[in-house]
Write a protein that holds these residues in place. Structure first.
Motif, PDB file in Angstrom:
ATOM      1  N   ARG A  77     103.650  27.968  61.835  1.00 47.60           N
ATOM      2  CA  ARG A  77     104.404  26.775  62.204  1.00 47.60           C
ATOM      3  C   ARG A  77     104.570  25.875  60.992  1.00 47.60           C
ATOM      4  N   CYS A  78     105.810  25.540  60.651  1.00 48.48           N
ATOM      5  CA  CYS A  78     106.104  24.621  59.557  1.00 48.48           C
ATOM      6  C   CYS A  78     106.081  23.212  60.139  1.00 48.48           C
ATOM      7  N   GLY A  79     104.886  22.665  60.291  1.00 45.12           N
ATOM      8  CA  GLY A  79     104.700  21.382  60.953  1.00 45.12           C
ATOM      9  C   GLY A  79     103.331  21.315  61.591  1.00 45.12           C
ATOM     10  N   ALA A 103     100.321  18.167  55.803  1.00 43.26           N
ATOM     11  CA  ALA A 103     101.509  17.887  54.991  1.00 43.26           C
ATOM     12  C   ALA A 103     102.378  16.740  55.515  1.00 43.26           C
ATOM     13  N   PRO A 104     102.616  16.614  56.834  1.00 43.32           N
ATOM     14  CA  PRO A 104     103.521  15.548  57.297  1.00 43.32           C
ATOM     15  C   PRO A 104     102.880  14.170  57.428  1.00 43.32           C
ATOM     16  N   VAL A 282     111.474  14.523  51.621  1.00 45.23           N
ATOM     17  CA  VAL A 282     111.600  15.738  50.812  1.00 45.23           C
ATOM     18  C   VAL A 282     110.238  16.264  50.384  1.00 45.23           C
ATOM     19  N   GLU A 283     109.383  15.357  49.901  1.00 42.52           N
ATOM     20  CA  GLU A 283     108.089  15.798  49.388  1.00 42.52           C
ATOM     21  C   GLU A 283     107.245  16.453  50.480  1.00 42.52           C
ATOM     22  N   SER A 284     107.271  15.878  51.681  1.00 38.69           N
ATOM     23  CA  SER A 284     106.505  16.440  52.785  1.00 38.69           C
ATOM     24  C   SER A 284     107.084  17.766  53.246  1.00 38.69           C
ATOM     25  N   GLU A 289     106.598  23.628  53.709  1.00 38.81           N
ATOM     26  CA  GLU A 289     107.135  24.967  53.495  1.00 38.81           C
ATOM     27  C   GLU A 289     106.190  25.803  52.627  1.00 38.81           C
ATOM     28  N   ARG A 290     105.623  25.178  51.611  1.00 40.81           N
ATOM     29  CA  ARG A 290     104.670  25.900  50.759  1.00 40.81           C
ATOM     30  C   ARG A 290     103.465  26.370  51.568  1.00 40.81           C
TER      31      ARG A 290
END
Length: 303
Positions: A77-79, A103-104, A282-284, A289-290
Motif C-alpha cells: 500500500r502506497c499510503g 511517509a505521509p 511532492v516530498e511525501s 513511493e520509495r
C-alpha cells in the motif's frame, strides 16, 4: 524468459520522481493505472490479473477482488490506511500486506494547520469574493491561544500537536489506545474534549462514526471542525446543520463517506472541501513511493 507482472494502481506513481520505478523495471513487467482515477472493482481485476504484486492506492481490495487474482503474493500500500484491504481475506489467501505509515505524516499535519489558518482568516471566502468582483474585508480570528482537541493521537495527531504548540495553541487529545501524555498536552474523555476545544481535529485510522449530531451539539458555539483522517467519521448531514445554523463557525473536510463528494456541504461558504489530498505533497509522495517499492521487493524476496 518472461518477467513476472507487477501492477501499480495509484494514479500518479512516478509522476514527480521516477526513480522508484527503476528497480521494478529491472525485475518485472510493470502495468500502470491507465484511468487517472481510483479504480473500480472490475477494473482492478482486469488490470491486476496475473500479477504477483500490487502497489496499491485506495481502491477496494475486497475479498471478491482478491479471490479473482490468483497468484497474487504481495500488496504494498502506497499510503497509511489499510481499511480498503480485506485483511482477513489476504491472510486466508496467503497475501502479504505492507503500508508506509511514516511517509505521509508531515504532509497531513501541515495540511491540517493550513486548513485551520485558511478557515480562521477566511482566505477562501475573500479570494472567491474578489474573483466575483467584490472587495470584501472579512474579520477573522487568531490561532494563537486557541484550545485544540485532537481525536486520535498517533503519528499524525502528534505531528499536528507539535506544529500547533509552536503557534501558541493549548492541546488536549483523546485516544483509547495511547497511554502516554506528552509534556503540556492533556488527555480528556471525548465529551470533555468537545467542550474544551475551540478547534476539533480528527486524526483517526478507522471509518467508524465519531462525530454525529450529539457531538456537534457538545462542541463550543463558534468552534471549528477539521477532518483529514477517514470518510465516515463525521456525519456529513449533521455537520451541514451545525454549519448552517451558525453553531459552528467553520469546518474543513478532506475525506468523505462517498468519493468523489457530491453532497450538500458544497452549498456552504464556511467550509473548505478538498479531494482527499492529505499526503499530496511532492516530498511525501516520493517517499511513499520509495518505501512502497522497497516493501514490495522485500515481500517478494527480491530486495
Amino acid at each position: 524468459m518472461k518477467k513476472a507482472k507487477i501492477s501499480i494502481t495509484t494514479t500518479s506513481f512516478g509522476k514527480y520522481d521516477d526513480r522508484s520505478l527503476a528497480p521494478l523495471h529491472a525485475h518485472f513487467e510493470i502495468v500502470l493505472n491507465p484511468y487517472g482515477r481510483k479504480l473500480k472493482k472490475e477494473e482492478i481485476v482486469q488490470l491486476c490479473r496475473g500479477s504477483i504484486g500490487i502497489i496499491a492506492g485506495t481502491e477496494p481490495l475486497s475479498a471478491d477482488v482478491l479471490e479473482g487474482l490468483p497468484g497474487l503474493r504481495v500488496i504494498s500500500r502506497c499510503g497509511t490506511g489499510l481499511d480498503n484491504v480485506d485483511m482477513l481475506a489476504a491472510r486466508r489467501l496467503g497475501i502479504e500486506v505492507f503500508n508506509t505509515p511514516d511517509a505521509p505524516t508531515r504532509a497531513v499535519a501541515e495540511l491540517t494547520v493550513g486548513l485551520i489558518l485558511n478557515l480562521m482568516r477566511k482566505i477562501n471566502e475573500m479570494d472567491s469574493a474578489i474573483r466575483a468582483g467584490r472587495w470584501e474585508k472579512l474579520m477573522g480570528n487568531l490561532l494563537a491561544g486557541k484550545n485544540i482537541g485532537i481525536i486520535g493521537f498517533g503519528r499524525i495527531g502528534r505531528a499536528s500537536a507539535s506544529l500547533l504548540q509552536s503557534l501558541g495553541c493549548v492541546i488536549a487529545f483523546t485516544d483509547p489506545i495511547v497511554q502516554d501524555e506528552p509534556p503540556q498536552i492533556r488527555r480528556l474523555p471525548l465529551n470533555e474534549l468537545l467542550g474544551f476545544a475551540d478547534i476539533v481535529i480528527i486524526h483517526v485510522s478507522s471509518k467508524d462514526l465519531i462525530v454525529g449530531s450529539g457531538e456537534i451539539a457538545r462542541m463550543k458555539k463558534g468552534g471549528w471542525l477539521i477532518n483529514v483522517s477517514r470518510g465516515g467519521t463525521v456525519d456529513e448531514d449533521a455537520l451541514f446543520d451545525g454549519l448552517k445554523s451558525g453553531h459552528l463557525s467553520g469546518a474543513a473536510i478532506d475525506v468523505f463517506r462517498s468519493e468523489p463528494y457530491e453532497g450538500n456541504l458544497r452549498e456552504l461558504k464556511n467550509i473548505i472541501l478538498t479531494p482527499h489530498v492529505g499526503s499530496y505533497a511532492v516530498e511525501s509522495r516520493v517517499e511513499m513511493e520509495r518505501l512502497s517499492t522497497e516493501n514490495l521487493l522485500r515481500g517478494l524476496g527480491s530486495a
